[in-house]
Write a protein that holds these residues in place. Sequence first.
Motif, PDB file in Angstrom:
ATOM      1  N   ILE A  60    -107.539 -58.297  23.842  1.00  0.00           N
ATOM      2  CA  ILE A  60    -107.363 -59.141  25.023  1.00  0.00           C
ATOM      3  C   ILE A  60    -106.298 -58.542  25.935  1.00  0.00           C
ATOM      4  O   ILE A  60    -106.473 -58.467  27.152  1.00  0.00           O
ATOM      5  CB  ILE A  60    -106.971 -60.580  24.621  1.00  0.00           C
ATOM      6  CG1 ILE A  60    -108.002 -61.178  23.663  1.00  0.00           C
ATOM      7  CG2 ILE A  60    -106.844 -61.459  25.866  1.00  0.00           C
ATOM      8  CD1 ILE A  60    -107.660 -62.588  23.198  1.00  0.00           C
ATOM      9  N   VAL A  61    -105.180 -58.131  25.346  1.00  0.00           N
ATOM     10  CA  VAL A  61    -104.078 -57.564  26.139  1.00  0.00           C
ATOM     11  C   VAL A  61    -104.540 -56.346  26.925  1.00  0.00           C
ATOM     12  O   VAL A  61    -104.151 -56.144  28.082  1.00  0.00           O
ATOM     13  CB  VAL A  61    -102.900 -57.192  25.216  1.00  0.00           C
ATOM     14  CG1 VAL A  61    -101.820 -56.441  25.997  1.00  0.00           C
ATOM     15  CG2 VAL A  61    -102.307 -58.440  24.565  1.00  0.00           C
ATOM     16  N   SER A  62    -105.382 -55.521  26.306  1.00  0.00           N
ATOM     17  CA  SER A  62    -105.863 -54.309  26.964  1.00  0.00           C
ATOM     18  C   SER A  62    -106.653 -54.624  28.225  1.00  0.00           C
ATOM     19  O   SER A  62    -106.510 -53.948  29.253  1.00  0.00           O
ATOM     20  CB  SER A  62    -106.728 -53.498  25.994  1.00  0.00           C
ATOM     21  OG  SER A  62    -107.248 -52.340  26.622  1.00  0.00           O
ATOM     22  N   ASP A  63    -107.479 -55.658  28.174  1.00  0.00           N
ATOM     23  CA  ASP A  63    -108.323 -56.012  29.319  1.00  0.00           C
ATOM     24  C   ASP A  63    -107.623 -56.910  30.333  1.00  0.00           C
ATOM     25  O   ASP A  63    -107.983 -56.925  31.517  1.00  0.00           O
ATOM     26  CB  ASP A  63    -109.598 -56.707  28.828  1.00  0.00           C
ATOM     27  CG  ASP A  63    -110.583 -55.733  28.190  1.00  0.00           C
ATOM     28  OD1 ASP A  63    -110.449 -54.514  28.425  1.00  0.00           O
ATOM     29  OD2 ASP A  63    -111.476 -56.181  27.446  1.00  0.00           O
ATOM     30  N   TYR A  64    -106.625 -57.686  29.853  1.00  0.00           N
ATOM     31  CA  TYR A  64    -105.960 -58.653  30.729  1.00  0.00           C
ATOM     32  C   TYR A  64    -104.439 -58.527  30.585  1.00  0.00           C
ATOM     33  O   TYR A  64    -103.758 -59.464  30.146  1.00  0.00           O
ATOM     34  CB  TYR A  64    -106.423 -60.077  30.396  1.00  0.00           C
ATOM     35  CG  TYR A  64    -107.927 -60.220  30.373  1.00  0.00           C
ATOM     36  CD1 TYR A  64    -108.655 -60.387  31.555  1.00  0.00           C
ATOM     37  CD2 TYR A  64    -108.636 -60.155  29.174  1.00  0.00           C
ATOM     38  CE1 TYR A  64    -110.029 -60.502  31.544  1.00  0.00           C
ATOM     39  CE2 TYR A  64    -110.015 -60.261  29.150  1.00  0.00           C
ATOM     40  CZ  TYR A  64    -110.709 -60.429  30.333  1.00  0.00           C
ATOM     41  OH  TYR A  64    -112.068 -60.537  30.318  1.00  0.00           O
ATOM     42  N   PRO A  65    -103.867 -57.379  30.951  1.00  0.00           N
ATOM     43  CA  PRO A  65    -102.435 -57.120  30.696  1.00  0.00           C
ATOM     44  C   PRO A  65    -101.494 -58.059  31.436  1.00  0.00           C
ATOM     45  O   PRO A  65    -100.411 -58.372  30.925  1.00  0.00           O
ATOM     46  CB  PRO A  65    -102.258 -55.671  31.151  1.00  0.00           C
ATOM     47  CG  PRO A  65    -103.382 -55.421  32.113  1.00  0.00           C
ATOM     48  CD  PRO A  65    -104.524 -56.238  31.612  1.00  0.00           C
ATOM     49  N   LEU A  66    -101.853 -58.513  32.620  1.00  0.00           N
ATOM     50  CA  LEU A  66    -100.966 -59.361  33.401  1.00  0.00           C
ATOM     51  C   LEU A  66    -100.987 -60.812  32.930  1.00  0.00           C
ATOM     52  O   LEU A  66    -100.009 -61.547  33.136  1.00  0.00           O
ATOM     53  CB  LEU A  66    -101.349 -59.303  34.890  1.00  0.00           C
ATOM     54  CG  LEU A  66    -101.235 -57.929  35.555  1.00  0.00           C
ATOM     55  CD1 LEU A  66    -101.640 -58.022  37.027  1.00  0.00           C
ATOM     56  CD2 LEU A  66     -99.815 -57.382  35.433  1.00  0.00           C
ATOM     57  N   GLU A  67    -102.077 -61.211  32.321  1.00  0.00           N
ATOM     58  CA  GLU A  67    -102.237 -62.614  31.939  1.00  0.00           C
ATOM     59  C   GLU A  67    -101.803 -62.915  30.509  1.00  0.00           C
ATOM     60  O   GLU A  67    -101.757 -64.085  30.111  1.00  0.00           O
ATOM     61  CB  GLU A  67    -103.703 -63.041  32.112  1.00  0.00           C
ATOM     62  CG  GLU A  67    -104.200 -63.059  33.540  1.00  0.00           C
ATOM     63  CD  GLU A  67    -104.591 -61.682  34.076  1.00  0.00           C
ATOM     64  OE1 GLU A  67    -104.867 -61.570  35.279  1.00  0.00           O
ATOM     65  OE2 GLU A  67    -104.618 -60.721  33.269  1.00  0.00           O
ATOM     66  N   THR A  68    -101.510 -61.899  29.718  1.00  0.00           N
ATOM     67  CA  THR A  68    -101.292 -62.101  28.280  1.00  0.00           C
ATOM     68  C   THR A  68     -99.821 -61.964  27.900  1.00  0.00           C
ATOM     69  O   THR A  68     -99.464 -61.226  26.984  1.00  0.00           O
ATOM     70  CB  THR A  68    -102.126 -61.087  27.470  1.00  0.00           C
ATOM     71  OG1 THR A  68    -101.916 -59.764  28.012  1.00  0.00           O
ATOM     72  CG2 THR A  68    -103.594 -61.408  27.519  1.00  0.00           C
ATOM     73  N   ARG A  69     -98.957 -62.721  28.585  1.00  0.00           N
ATOM     74  CA  ARG A  69     -97.529 -62.597  28.309  1.00  0.00           C
ATOM     75  C   ARG A  69     -97.170 -63.146  26.920  1.00  0.00           C
ATOM     76  O   ARG A  69     -96.383 -62.540  26.192  1.00  0.00           O
ATOM     77  CB  ARG A  69     -96.723 -63.306  29.398  1.00  0.00           C
ATOM     78  CG  ARG A  69     -96.716 -62.528  30.722  1.00  0.00           C
ATOM     79  CD  ARG A  69     -95.939 -63.250  31.797  1.00  0.00           C
ATOM     80  NE  ARG A  69     -96.633 -64.454  32.234  1.00  0.00           N
ATOM     81  CZ  ARG A  69     -96.150 -65.307  33.145  1.00  0.00           C
ATOM     82  NH1 ARG A  69     -94.965 -65.088  33.670  1.00  0.00           N
ATOM     83  NH2 ARG A  69     -96.834 -66.367  33.505  1.00  0.00           N
ATOM     84  N   ILE A  70     -97.717 -64.278  26.542  1.00  0.00           N
ATOM     85  CA  ILE A  70     -97.419 -64.857  25.229  1.00  0.00           C
ATOM     86  C   ILE A  70     -98.069 -64.023  24.130  1.00  0.00           C
ATOM     87  O   ILE A  70     -97.434 -63.691  23.121  1.00  0.00           O
ATOM     88  CB  ILE A  70     -97.893 -66.315  25.153  1.00  0.00           C
ATOM     89  CG1 ILE A  70     -97.052 -67.193  26.072  1.00  0.00           C
ATOM     90  CG2 ILE A  70     -97.827 -66.835  23.718  1.00  0.00           C
ATOM     91  CD1 ILE A  70     -97.496 -68.640  26.127  1.00  0.00           C
TER      92      ILE A  70
END
Length: 414
Positions: free
Chosen positions: A267-277
């Motif tokens: 998930i972090v790889s595809d959505y780096p800005l949205e996955t702060r937690i």
Amino acid sequence: MRFNAEVVTIGLGYIGLPTSALIAQNKIKVLGVDINASVVETINQGKIHIVEPGLDTAVLEAVNQGYFKASLTAEIANVYLIVVPTPFKGDHEPDISFVQSATEKILPLLKAGDLYIIESTSPVGTTEKLQEFIFSKRPELKGVLYMAYCPERVLPGNVMYELVHNDRVIGGVDEISTEKAVAFYSQFVQGDLHKTNARTAEMCKLVENSSRDVQIAFANELSLICDKANINVWELIELANKHPRVNILQPGSGVGGHCIAVDPYFIVSDYPLETRIIGTAREVNNYKSFWCAEKINQAKTAFQIEHNREPKIALMGLAFKPNIDDLRESPARYIVQRVLQNANDEEYFIVEPNIQDHNIFKLTDYQKAVKKADIIAFLVAHKEFFDLEISEEKVVLDFCGVKNRILNLKVVYN
């Protein structure tokens, strides 16, 4: 001679082999395919190459009854399950090349009416991407090949039971594909089968394990705080959990395995800005392993100063979780490797009761290691450790809660 299989599974690892055996137990002929000739030979002898309770009996029965066979190559069937690893590349970017390669191998075998299912943990959109690939090579299969994604939800050490009884999320590339996949799994799964689309099913798998990673990170962060505050984190969590709406997990030496330590990065790889937690949880859990290694090195230095000699150190556990032999992404293995990097003249006893031999580490019996060691570091809470008797002069570093079941220990880390 063709095996005339109904189902072909590509990948005979920790999920592929139990899944194959379970399907075969239901009198469905399964051909399991793996690139490892030794694995294929072992399985065709009715034996297994991994540790999983009940799996040995299931494989032996399925092979002897003629419903299960292993092979290096696939054959024509009606259902194809892709159960291969999805490792990382670069900076924790998911690598679906194994899924791609497995699909390429069965591409010439696919025919109208077949069902193609990916079980491998995959980034969102993988099933659709493989659909495009298949149709680009075999355009005549459009509209007549059914494709779906169905991730496993099992706990190592209890896989054979959970494959049968756990609910499954099944998402097809279209409605009829979903229905075909549900009909297939209903033959051997007793849990509820929840219908959705492929993208949602892919994200569901990633979200489930990311949620667990975040919860573990909270517990691990508490352990770091409690160490500085001189508070027993195990007692603290037990008391906090008396609240009717609080359920804090137990801290450990980090997070490992093929799911929780891996899936959040998809998930972090595809959505780096949205996955702060989600991203921060990964950092916390990775840091916990580094912290544990530093604690061991600090205890070693303190012992050297106090006793004017090098200590003997027992490193208890290598697996990524208790009571299994699986070392994938294991924080305990990382800790051992990091501690050994700073080794001088001190003597180390590396313990893993679920493995007889290791190609890198020389393993020691856990009772012998505890008896000889000056410093004992519990990295994994294997059941064998709970009955140990440890004298009070030993220095004990407890990173996984073993001390809760052993009395009269001098515990440095709470």
